[in-house]
Design a protein around this motif. Structure first.
Motif, short mmCIF file in Angstrom:
data_model
loop_
_atom_site.label_atom_id
_atom_site.label_comp_id
_atom_site.label_asym_id
_atom_site.label_seq_id
_atom_site.Cartn_x
_atom_site.Cartn_y
_atom_site.Cartn_z
N GLN A 132 53.27 13.29 17.42
CA GLN A 132 52.43 14.27 16.74
C GLN A 132 52.64 15.63 17.39
OE1 GLN A 132 50.57 13.31 14.01
NE2 GLN A 132 51.67 11.36 14.35
N ARG A 133 52.77 16.65 16.58
CA ARG A 133 53.08 17.98 17.10
C ARG A 133 52.00 18.46 18.08
NH1 ARG A 133 55.86 22.98 14.04
NH2 ARG A 133 55.58 24.55 15.66
N PRO A 134 52.41 18.91 19.28
CA PRO A 134 51.45 19.40 20.27
C PRO A 134 51.16 20.89 20.08
CG PRO A 134 53.62 19.46 21.23
CD PRO A 134 53.79 18.93 19.82
N GLN A 135 50.15 21.38 20.78
CA GLN A 135 49.87 22.82 20.75
C GLN A 135 50.99 23.60 21.44
OE1 GLN A 135 45.93 23.34 22.45
NE2 GLN A 135 45.03 23.40 20.40
N ARG A 136 51.49 23.06 22.54
CA ARG A 136 52.61 23.66 23.27
C ARG A 136 53.60 22.56 23.60
NH1 ARG A 136 52.51 28.74 25.68
NH2 ARG A 136 54.21 27.97 26.97
N PHE A 137 54.88 22.95 23.74
CA PHE A 137 55.91 21.99 24.09
C PHE A 137 56.18 21.95 25.59
CE2 PHE A 137 56.79 22.89 19.61
CZ PHE A 137 56.92 21.60 19.12
N ALA A 138 55.65 22.91 26.34
CA ALA A 138 55.84 22.96 27.79
C ALA A 138 54.75 23.85 28.38
CB ALA A 138 57.22 23.51 28.14
N PRO A 139 54.45 23.71 29.68
CA PRO A 139 53.43 24.55 30.31
C PRO A 139 53.83 26.03 30.28
CG PRO A 139 53.94 22.65 31.69
CD PRO A 139 54.97 22.69 30.61
N PRO A 140 52.87 26.94 30.22
CA PRO A 140 53.19 28.38 30.19
C PRO A 140 53.77 28.85 31.52
CG PRO A 140 50.82 28.04 30.30
CD PRO A 140 51.43 26.69 30.08
N TYR A 141 54.85 29.60 31.43
CA TYR A 141 55.56 30.08 32.61
C TYR A 141 54.68 30.98 33.48
CZ TYR A 141 59.06 32.88 35.18
OH TYR A 141 59.78 33.55 36.15
N ALA A 142 53.88 31.84 32.87
CA ALA A 142 53.05 32.78 33.64
C ALA A 142 52.11 32.03 34.57
CB ALA A 142 52.26 33.69 32.70
N ALA A 143 51.50 30.95 34.08
CA ALA A 143 50.60 30.16 34.93
C ALA A 143 51.37 29.45 36.03
CB ALA A 143 49.84 29.16 34.07
N GLN A 144 52.58 29.01 35.72
CA GLN A 144 53.41 28.35 36.74
C GLN A 144 53.75 29.31 37.87
OE1 GLN A 144 56.64 27.03 34.15
NE2 GLN A 144 55.97 24.91 34.37
N ILE A 145 54.16 30.53 37.51
CA ILE A 145 54.51 31.52 38.52
C ILE A 145 53.32 31.82 39.42
CG2 ILE A 145 54.84 34.02 38.76
CD1 ILE A 145 57.45 32.67 38.69
N GLU A 146 52.16 32.01 38.84
CA GLU A 146 50.97 32.31 39.63
C GLU A 146 50.65 31.17 40.59
OE1 GLU A 146 49.40 35.14 39.94
OE2 GLU A 146 50.84 35.99 38.53
#
Length: 361
Positions: A110-124
């Motif tokens: 089933q299609r998700p809201q996002r396909f991967a975690p957001p990069y900006a949050a990862q960097i922080e």
């Protein structure tokens, strides 16, 4: 002495050996700790984790070692941070992969809201964790991120598949470069040109990069023993990064069936493919690769295809179905002898020391 290089001095290592970071959940705290405690730089690939997951990994590593370690991220390439994908393409790919979901007893995706975690949050999260090293692939972080790394005393290490990419990394202010040849297992991390047009071999690439930049060069791809380490250092590298040999160790989070395949005759037959993640990567040929390869041109890009196949790969691992997993593997796999990370580190150091003594180094 081969053990004393600019990389070991800058990072506080005993030996110039970097464990290659593995994405998609096959890195492990156990492996990072074993490599760090043996004097090398352990690395954990966190591109599949959200901010909380990254903080938890960093805390778990720090709870077990005071040695320096690296966290590795994928820089967004094109629109990979939040890809645009219409419902028709999603449905077509779901239909293509439906037989594998059914075979493994999985519900249709089933299609998700996002396909991967957001990069900006990862960097922080990485900056908050303050690892000794932030390594990255598929590009160059924004100047503001590199500046924050300098302010936090985080050494930055970028990957290059060509001399042009190495020069771009140095000009951006990156501290060190991993020059990675096409022999390496896993993803081809080109970012200036298509990966198919960036397939230099390690021992052709390393001396060219060493001649072109002033910052330390770390050689990667096709290195699995002391001979490879000694050769890389002779060609101008200040350290080596080794992936497949560490992936084969019991401490890695690779599925046991995957680790067993790295020691099999099948590991002599690797191929570059986009079918598992949507990006070019080297792995052992298997059924899923063969059956999806005719459809490669129609598959969605990363991270969409990676999201689709992650469920297949996870279930295949649980069921020990090596025919339906992504079996990342470099071309040096036939040289593997060790299945324990500390034993591997000891053997690498002993063999490199013996070879360099014989060569008068």
């Amino acid at each position: 002495m081969w053990k004393h290089t600019e990389v070991t001095r800058r990072l506080g290592l005993t030996v110039p050996i970097v464990q290659g970071p593995f994405g998609g959940g096959i890195s492990s705290v156990d492996l990072v700790v074993a490599v760090c405690e043996s004097g090398g730089l352990g690395s954990f690939g966190v591109h599949h984790l959200d901010g909380n997951g990254i903080r938890e990994v960093a805390a778990a590593i720090r709870a077990r070692t005071a040695r320096p370690f690296a966290l590795n991220l994928w820089v967004p390439l094109d629109d990979s941070d939040d890809p645009r994908l219409d419902d028709e393409v999603f449905a077509r790919n779901a239909a293509l992969l439906e037989p594998y979901f059914t075979e493994l007893g999985l519900a249709p995706p089933q299609r998700p809201q996002r396909f991967a975690p957001p990069y900006a949050a990862q960097i922080e999260a990485v900056l908050a964790a303050r690892p000794a090293v932030l390594s990255f692939v598929f590009g160059i972080p924004a100047p503001a991120i590199l500046q924050r790394c300098r302010e936090l005393d985080i050494v930055t290490v970028g990957a290059a598949t060509t001399v042009a990419e190495a020069v771009a990394l140095e000009q951006a202010g990156v501290d060190m470069i991993v020059a990675t040849g096409f022999e390496a297992g896993g993803h081809r991390v080109a970012f200036l040109r298509a990966p198919e047009a960036s397939l230099s071999g390690t021992f052709a690439l390393v001396p060219q990069v060493a001649d072109a930049v002033r910052i330390p060069v770390i050689a990667a791809g096709g290195i699995a023993d002391g001979r490879g380490i000694a050769a890389a250092l002779a060609l101008g590298a200040q350290a080596v990064q080794i992936g497949t040999a560490f992936l084969a160790c019991r401490e890695s989070n690779a599925n046991p069936a995957h680790r067993a395949m790295l020691f099999s005759d099948e590991a002599r037959e690797t191929a570059l493919t986009r079918v598992f993640s949507g990006r070019l990567a080297r792995g052992i040929r298997n059924r899923l690769m063969a059956e999806l390869e005719p459809h490669a041109a129609q598959l969605p890009p990363y991270p969409v295809q990676n999201w689709f196949t992650s469920a297949i790969k996870k279930a295949a691992g649980t069921q020990e179905r090596a025919d339906l997993m992504s079996l990342w593997c470099g071309q040096a796999a036939p040289l593997l002898t060790q299945r324990d990370a500390r034993s591997l580190m000891a053997t690498l150091v002993e063999d490199t020391s013996r070879i360099t003594r014989q060569l008068g180094g």
